[in-house]
Design an enzyme around this catalytic site. Sequence first.
Site, PDB file in Angstrom:
ATOM      1  N   CYS A  13      11.304 -14.070  26.135  1.00 46.57           N
ATOM      2  CA  CYS A  13      12.693 -13.203  26.409  1.00 46.57           C
ATOM      3  C   CYS A  13      11.726 -12.499  27.354  1.00 46.57           C
ATOM      4  O   CYS A  13      10.770 -12.368  27.889  1.00 46.57           O
ATOM      5  CB  CYS A  13      13.475 -12.911  25.434  1.00 46.57           C
ATOM      6  SG  CYS A  13      11.619 -11.703  24.805  1.00 46.57           S
ATOM      7  N   CYS A  16       9.260 -10.367  26.908  1.00 44.70           N
ATOM      8  CA  CYS A  16       7.445 -11.106  27.231  1.00 44.70           C
ATOM      9  C   CYS A  16       7.337 -11.287  28.655  1.00 44.70           C
ATOM     10  O   CYS A  16       5.966 -10.097  29.007  1.00 44.70           O
ATOM     11  CB  CYS A  16       7.735 -12.935  26.487  1.00 44.70           C
ATOM     12  SG  CYS A  16       8.344 -12.351  25.208  1.00 44.70           S
ATOM     13  N   ASP A 435      20.161 -12.093  69.715  1.00 45.20           N
ATOM     14  CA  ASP A 435      19.649 -12.918  70.876  1.00 45.20           C
ATOM     15  C   ASP A 435      20.361 -13.176  71.413  1.00 45.20           C
ATOM     16  O   ASP A 435      20.984 -14.379  71.039  1.00 45.20           O
ATOM     17  CB  ASP A 435      17.881 -13.387  70.808  1.00 45.20           C
ATOM     18  CG  ASP A 435      17.041 -13.940  71.691  1.00 45.20           C
ATOM     19  OD1 ASP A 435      17.249 -13.077  73.220  1.00 45.20           O
ATOM     20  OD2 ASP A 435      16.656 -14.690  71.799  1.00 45.20           O
ATOM     21  N   ASP A 617      15.103 -16.258  68.431  1.00 45.89           N
ATOM     22  CA  ASP A 617      14.024 -17.456  67.966  1.00 45.89           C
ATOM     23  C   ASP A 617      12.946 -17.291  68.953  1.00 45.89           C
ATOM     24  O   ASP A 617      12.274 -18.247  68.715  1.00 45.89           O
ATOM     25  CB  ASP A 617      15.111 -18.564  68.825  1.00 45.89           C
ATOM     26  CG  ASP A 617      14.797 -18.506  69.992  1.00 45.89           C
ATOM     27  OD1 ASP A 617      14.878 -17.791  70.541  1.00 45.89           O
ATOM     28  OD2 ASP A 617      14.272 -19.253  71.034  1.00 45.89           O
ATOM     29  N   ASP A 621      11.437 -12.009  69.839  1.00 44.19           N
ATOM     30  CA  ASP A 621      12.253 -11.092  68.599  1.00 44.19           C
ATOM     31  C   ASP A 621      11.130 -11.023  68.017  1.00 44.19           C
ATOM     32  O   ASP A 621      11.528 -10.811  67.048  1.00 44.19           O
ATOM     33  CB  ASP A 621      13.617 -12.836  69.095  1.00 44.19           C
ATOM     34  CG  ASP A 621      14.203 -13.151  69.990  1.00 44.19           C
ATOM     35  OD1 ASP A 621      13.958 -12.113  70.188  1.00 44.19           O
ATOM     36  OD2 ASP A 621      14.158 -14.453  69.764  1.00 44.19           O
TER      37      ASP A 621
END
Length: 734
Positions: A13, A16, A435, A617, A621
């Site tokens: 649970c 724990c 971009d 990309d 960037d």
Amino acid sequence: MESQVLSIRGMTCAACSARIERTLNKIEGVSATVNLTTERARIEFNPAEVTLQALIERIEKLGYGAEVPKPKAEDADALAKRKEIKTLWTKFIVSAAFSLPLLYIAMAPMIDFARLPFPAGLDPMHFPLRYALVELALVLPIIGVGYRFYTVGFKALLLRSPNMDSLIALGTTAAVLYSVYNTFQIAGGGFAAAESLYFETAGVIVTLILLGKSLEAVSKGRTSEAIKKLMGLAPKTAIVSQNGVEREIPIEEVEIGDIVVVKPGARIPVDGSVIFGNTAIDESMLTGESMPVDKKAGDAVYAASLNTTGTIQFRAEKIGADTALARIIKLVEDAQGGKAPIAALADRVSGVFVPAVCGIASLAGVAWFIGTGGDAKFALTIFISVLVIACPCALGLATPTAIMVGTGKGAENGILIKGGEALETAHKIDTVVFDKTGTITEGKPTVTDVIGNDILNLAASVEKLSEHPLGLALVNAASEIRPATEFQSVTGMGVRAVVDGKLVKVGRAAFAGADDKEGDALAEQGKTPLFVSIDDVYGGIIAVADVVKPSSEAAIGKLHEMGVEVAMITGDNGRTAAAIAKRVGIDRVLAEVLPQDKSDEVRKLQAEGRKVAMVGDGINDAPALARADIGMAIGSGTDVAMESADIVLMRSDLRDVPTAIELSRATIRNIKQNLFWAFGYNVIGIPIAAGVLHLFGGPLLNPIFAAAAMSLSSVSVLTNALRLKRFKASGGRI
């Protein structure tokens, strides 16, 4: 600092997982998160201050198992999971086989109106001791198959860190010991004690909880189906060509530089580049796109993608953990093993929940014992009901299960979300910055307009000898390239050469003897006009532009529908940027921005109080992706951009940007629902079990029904999380 993942055994649970996490984080130089659903601990530690073995020993002292997970094949993992589920179901069946007759024997004599058949030799009125001993004999096998509740539960109690097993162990042990005491009373002549036997309560509670655990294991297995599918795609062997001889070897023996042969219908075993052959490859496991991609010499191929048509040979370049598939699996594992900030509330509550429940149960039992004038049977019912109905499991499962399903759903469809924090933050995004080059646009010049007769092939023949990117666009668009001589490049003006005996010039208006105004309309559209002359006679214009991706306009339109503002950032000139922005419907243009200044522009937006997602990309960037609240990298971009981002869009389709935000919103909504029901269940259930309603003439909760409710609460949370598997983006991308 070093990072290590440990496999944790024995957690039942949230109490724990919270206890292990709390203990590890108290150690100097250690930062840990423990995930109940994945049964993994992710630990960052300073080897100069503490060793990994010391951390494992600390976890084991708490009563749990810990080890560095060994690399396993997917079929071995699946087999282990199936074995675990089978064991749980077997235990439940054995327990049910004894608890059903136990329940019948205990209850049938009380249901006079039904006149249920009952063995005369077990009549509690005439043979109370025999009746009690048969019940004891039936409950012992049930306790036996549920032994783990007691070994783990009482150990946790002794270590002063009770968990869900402790609640079950305390409640059922109290019922059994009280019943055993009454059995001795019967043996001593106190036949009235036959009405105070609770053997069936303990037996049915253990049975119902085993049922709940079995259903929970099945549901938890389904939450990680996405990663299992990815792992299952990897082939186990590869055909390698050595000195012209082909032989099949295990995938682990493939080395960088090996020549690998892949036939139609087979999967690519490792990453590499094609050196011979042509084919079409289904890369949907990477990109989510179903259409096969044509491959020829020089093209990249990726592990686990499916070769559909021709036989190819390729050179192995990335193997093992370096392949694209392995990296994706690691990203998904990291995401599913992480925690969202929203989980902190449940963790804090779970850490004190079980001790609080033990206290409430004891106080309620003592209060009712005093209030009823010493009715031990009534007080015991209250005590057991409170212990059994409390369910920290539901709290612990509320967040990680939703995150696992949400990140898995994204991964299945080419949206790689790197962690729970990214998944949670994405739903708050109110501004998306794109971009331009390679993100909104294709990232390569393309011929868009040809104004003039028979000029494209002539101009392309000249540009063939040039290395300019705009010239390459003309070469790619031409239907025929003719021989050119006397080539000359005039700096800042253009290029010239003789083609078919004609002097052809391509470049600026003045260079080709044209008027600049001829190209103004094209320039206003963000295109670059190239003027062409033949034998010093103006022949026409060829327009070149970095064309907008087909998905850009639809993606930006969808973001607007969602109430998200869209900006574009580019180093391009203002006129070109404005033309692109107007075409796709962008709200805000940040033009002529130097690469190193992109992150500053993101910071300025954040200073306005905005939650910003950056989509890019390129290497330039990466700082902006890292600076943004959420960085989204295009899958076709550079490795640096992908490493800097929080979310990777493998399909390189901008429509996945709004889809990622929608998925985040759906997941957070699901988590909040789970937490509401988990908290609400306990807020309502515990007072009822403690007899609050009974004070006002209401019914008293039977511990058996408390056990059923407790089990169902965990299953309901898991079932709600699994609803995310049916998530559909409004744009239709998933």
